[in-house]
Design an enzyme around this catalytic site. Structure first.
Site, mmCIF file in Angstrom:
data_model
loop_
_atom_site.group_PDB
_atom_site.id
_atom_site.type_symbol
_atom_site.label_atom_id
_atom_site.label_comp_id
_atom_site.label_asym_id
_atom_site.label_seq_id
_atom_site.Cartn_x
_atom_site.Cartn_y
_atom_site.Cartn_z
ATOM 1 N N GLU A 53 66.493 38.380 -4.244
ATOM 2 C CA GLU A 53 65.975 37.410 -3.262
ATOM 3 C C GLU A 53 64.862 36.555 -3.837
ATOM 4 O OE1 GLU A 53 65.052 39.909 0.180
ATOM 5 O OE2 GLU A 53 67.117 39.716 0.863
ATOM 6 N N ASP A 111 71.446 46.456 4.412
ATOM 7 C CA ASP A 111 70.030 46.169 4.623
ATOM 8 C C ASP A 111 69.533 46.699 5.964
ATOM 9 O OD1 ASP A 111 67.514 45.188 4.314
ATOM 10 O OD2 ASP A 111 68.018 43.087 4.667
ATOM 11 N N GLU A 146 63.018 46.121 11.755
ATOM 12 C CA GLU A 146 63.393 44.719 11.564
ATOM 13 C C GLU A 146 64.668 44.336 12.313
ATOM 14 O OE1 GLU A 146 63.932 43.754 7.448
ATOM 15 O OE2 GLU A 146 64.844 41.805 7.864
HETATM 16 O O1 GCW Z 1 65.247 43.760 4.823
HETATM 17 C C1 GCW Z 1 65.158 42.615 4.019
HETATM 18 C C2 GCW Z 1 64.088 41.800 4.638
HETATM 19 C C3 GCW Z 1 63.145 41.137 3.670
HETATM 20 C C4 GCW Z 1 62.747 42.165 2.614
HETATM 21 C C5 GCW Z 1 63.986 42.594 1.874
HETATM 22 C C6 GCW Z 1 63.691 43.672 0.849
HETATM 23 C C7 GCW Z 1 60.639 42.478 1.535
HETATM 24 O O2 GCW Z 1 64.671 40.866 5.488
HETATM 25 O O3 GCW Z 1 62.054 40.671 4.397
HETATM 26 O O4 GCW Z 1 61.761 41.674 1.745
HETATM 27 O O5 GCW Z 1 64.924 43.132 2.760
HETATM 28 O O6 GCW Z 1 63.883 44.830 1.182
HETATM 29 O O7 GCW Z 1 63.285 43.370 -0.252
#
Ligand code: GCW
Length: 718
Positions: A310, A384, A412
């Site tokens: 990312e 995720d 989240e």
């Molecule tokens: O869960 C996702 C989130 C991001 C996060 C990423 C990760 C810290 O949307 O905000 O970044 O994963 O785990 O690296």
């Protein structure tokens, strides 16, 4: 004068003396034991305390006991040098307590290991008095034992025949804070960061100590202070003194400090032209940085790294592998005993394969390539932190490299602060999942060395943004200590410590907690759907999200079309099933054996195909959304029934949040059903609760720009 005194006295007796249940005390409220027989038992069993408070950790144990016993027993327990009577509580290690050294505890202490403890009811030699002994090999074990004993009192357990030996299953039990240096918290829903960088190192908020107490009470022994989306400034001298100040507060509580290492730090703060892990200057820079950190924080734990994920920098920027990057940092930390937790959360927008397959494809070939002080940190699922995912196949695939599992305590994708969702059942599901690597009986819990939990803690008065979110912090710590604890047992402990020991409260609250995760799965993403949340903030439904990076959109994951819905991951599709060991591979690949709750994760299923229940997929989906709403309504009724037994503060807060949750469960149900209907063209069955609005209405719903959290109100449209 006299009137003032009368008013003050009256205030103390009535409202003024009332305990403020604002959540600050978490599960460490130490309210007076309500059951009178138990109270009498405890008062007789604990009439004096023998503990040498020489070292800071023993001092912490003593402080906690004084606070806890004062509250629970409603009277002061005097401290003596040696047992003088029946009813002595002796706490310590063979090294700091002559009374413990004299007891035959060697075998039990061996079992307790470096972090564990022994608690026994015993006659103490040299006086023949009856005592309760909390013994450990190290001071920190004694502190954990003290918290355990206090928990027994808080939950009104009998002390008769007390005989406990407890040792943590994992040596790494860490919180990961996604806290930024500007005080914001990525995916934080409980206010700003706890770390007041501008005030440190000189001013230490008392909250830091309470944070450490809360963690130690559930066995957490490390904290990563900074976001994995890292800022190199944390590694500069100005910040390291601040980190050292926090480490000093946490140290007596057995909590080591860790930091996230930004891979490009040598460029950003080191003045080097490169961050290539094979470049000698870069290696020397990190080695010197590690030396500097350990000079400031001698027990520093190590680094967590998010690299080439990312947009974060990493070794692949220099055509090096994840192993090259991790090993370079590991070499810098090794002389000091530090570790690297290298995250496996990687996926690339350029790679054409299924996003969820990329971590295994990337890391499996590197198994065996990592230094011994590297652990690969793997999220529980391959995607995720969704309400439900299968376990990550990396837990089976990485056979030689030590692994950590990363769980997300902050919700989240699960309703953030407001929705009541107890996560222990989800974690239990993954910890107990059999990877079949290298054969049956190889559960995820056995394949990992530790747990990392993305913290849900902020500077809100109640720490976690809601009363029930505290239970997730609690459950995380308890499972990191003992991953085989049941969700039900954890929920019961937490409820008793936090709300009440009254069975008329415990039973319904535990039932609500245990039903809550499946309820969220049902109203958000039933039958194996995933990643259907609104873009960016991930709050509320957005099954229509498209555009931008494909593998972050809802349509990428739901694959809804006129024929059906779901992601074909069988050999006719992405073949992600190949990443699991047999017989899971076959079980997931076959429509006959795939569990219903992962159906659409692995299969594209026709709208009118019949499922095992006899219902069509369309009917089954609708059933699940409705079941989610119904469960939330049942939770509301259950909670309403507790009005007389729960303090008014918490009763109203929870009631208000459940109201939000019910409205939002309907929002999820209606927005999802209407969107799927635009593909299936099938009617809602007769009697099905009619959606509140049209599909367009839901699609056009915009979140107000709330700096704290995005929240769309599905009722008013704002
Ligand atoms: O869960 C996702 C989130 C991001 C996060 C990423 C990760 C810290 O949307 O905000 O970044 O994963 O785990 O690296």
């Amino acid at each position: 004068m006299k009137t003032l005194a009368v008013v003050l006295a009256a205030l103390l007796v009535s409202g003024g003396g009332r305990r403020r249940e604002d959540g600050y005390e978490l599960w460490l409220r130490y309210a007076r034991v309500a059951d009178t027989a138990r109270l009498a038992e405890y008062r007789a069993a604990i009439r004096e305390l023998v503990l040498t408070p020489g070292e800071p950790t023993m001092q912490a144990a003593r402080d906690e006991l004084v606070l806890g016993l004062n509250g629970l027993l409603g009277r002061r327990v005097p401290v003596a040098d040696a047992p003088t009577r029946d009813g002595t509580l002796v706490v310590g290690t063979p090294a700091n307590s002559p009374a413990i050294a004299a007891l035959p505890l060697a075998a039990a202490l061996r079992e307790a290991g470096p972090d564990g403890f022994v608690i026994r009811a015993l006659p103490v030699r040299g006086g023949g008095h009856h005592a309760i002994v909390v013994a450990a090999n190290r001071d920190i074990g004694a502190l954990y034992g003290v918290f355990h004993l206090l928990r027994l009192l808080q939950t009104e357990e009998s002390l008769a025949g007390l005989d406990v030996v407890s040792a943590p299953r994992y040596s790494l039990r860490l919180l990961n804070h996604w806290d930024n240096l500007d005080g914001t918290v990525e995916r934080g829903y409980a206010g700003a960061s706890l770390w007041e960088w501008a005030r440190l190192p000189d001013s230490g908020h008392t909250r830091y100590r309470d944070y450490a107490r809360a963690n130690a009470s559930i066995g957490i022994n490390g904290t990563v202070l900074t976001n994995v989306n890292a800022n190199a400034l944390i590694l500069t001298p100005a910040y390291l003194v601040k980190v050292a100040a926090l480490a000093r507060v946490f140290r007596p509580y057995g909590i080591k400090v860790y930091l996230t290492a930004r891979f490009s730090a040598p460029l950003e703060i080191g003045g080097l032209p490169t961050a290539d892990p094979l470049d000698a200057r870069v290696r020397a820079w990190w080695a010197a940085k590690a030396d500097e950190i350990y000079r400031a924080i001698p027990d520093f734990g190590g680094f967590v790294v998010k690299a080439n994920s990312e947009g974060q920098p990493g070794p692949q920027d220099y055509h090096r592998s994840h192993a090259d990057g991790a090993n370079m940092l590991a070499d810098a930390l090794a002389p000091h005993g530090g570790i690297v937790m290298w995250r496996a959360f990687v996926y690339s927008s350029e790679v054409p394969t299924d996003r969820i397959m990329q971590a295994v494809d990337e890391f499996e070939p590197l198994d065996q390539a990592f230094r011994t002080n590297v652990l690969i940190q793997v999220k529980n699922g391959p995607l995720d932190f969704q309400p439900r995912e299968p376990f990550s196949p990396l837990f089976g695939a990485m056979r030689r490299t030590p692994l950590m599992m990363e769980l997300q305590i902050t919700k989240e994708y699960l309703g953030q602060d407001t929705h009541l969702v107890f996560l222990a059942p989800m974690w239990e599901e993954v910890l107990r999942a059999d990877t079949y690597a290298p054969g049956p009986g190889s559960d995820v819990a056995a394949r990992i060395r530790g747990l990392a939990g993305v913290a849900n803690v902020g500077n809100d008065r109640d720490w976690c943004g809601s009363d029930f979110n505290q239970a997730n912090w609690y459950a995380f710590g308890r499972l990191a200590w003992d991953p085989m604890l049941s969700s039900a047992a954890i929920a019961a402990e937490w409820t008793r410590m936090t709300l009440s020991n009254d069975p008329r409260v415990v039973r319904p609250v535990v039932a609500m907690m245990l039903a809550s995760r499946e309820a969220a799965v049902n109203y958000m993403t039933p039958l194996g759907l995933a990643h259907q949340m609104a873009r960016g903030h991930h709050y509320g439904p957005g099954p229509w999200v498209t555009g931008g990076r494909a593998d972050q959109t809802s349509v990428y994951f739901n694959r809804a079309d006129s024929i059906g819905i779901g992601f074909d991951r069988t050999p006719t599709g992405s073949n992600a099933v190949r990443q699991y060991f047999p017989p899971l591979r076959e079980r997931f690949a076959s429509r006959d054996s795939v569990p219903d709750n992962l159906l659409l994760w692995f299969h594209h299923v026709g709208w009118s195909e019949r499922l095992r229940s006899g219902r069509t997929l369309w009917e089954e989906l609708l059933e699940h959304y409705q079941a989610g709403v119904d469960t939330v309504r049942w939770m509301q009724r259950t909670w309403d029934g507790l009005e007389a037994r729960v303090d008014a503060d918490r009763f109203r807060r929870v009631q208000g949040f459940l109201r939000i949750q019910e409205a939002e469960a309907r929002w999820w149900r209606d927005a999802s059903a209407l969107y799927w209907q635009s593909f299936s063209h099938l009617p809602l069955p007769p009697g099905y609760e009619a959606p509140g609005h049209s599909l367009d209405w839901y699609r056009q719903l915009h979140c107000p720009p709330d700096p704290r959290k995005p929240r769309c109100d599905p009722v008013t449209g704002f």
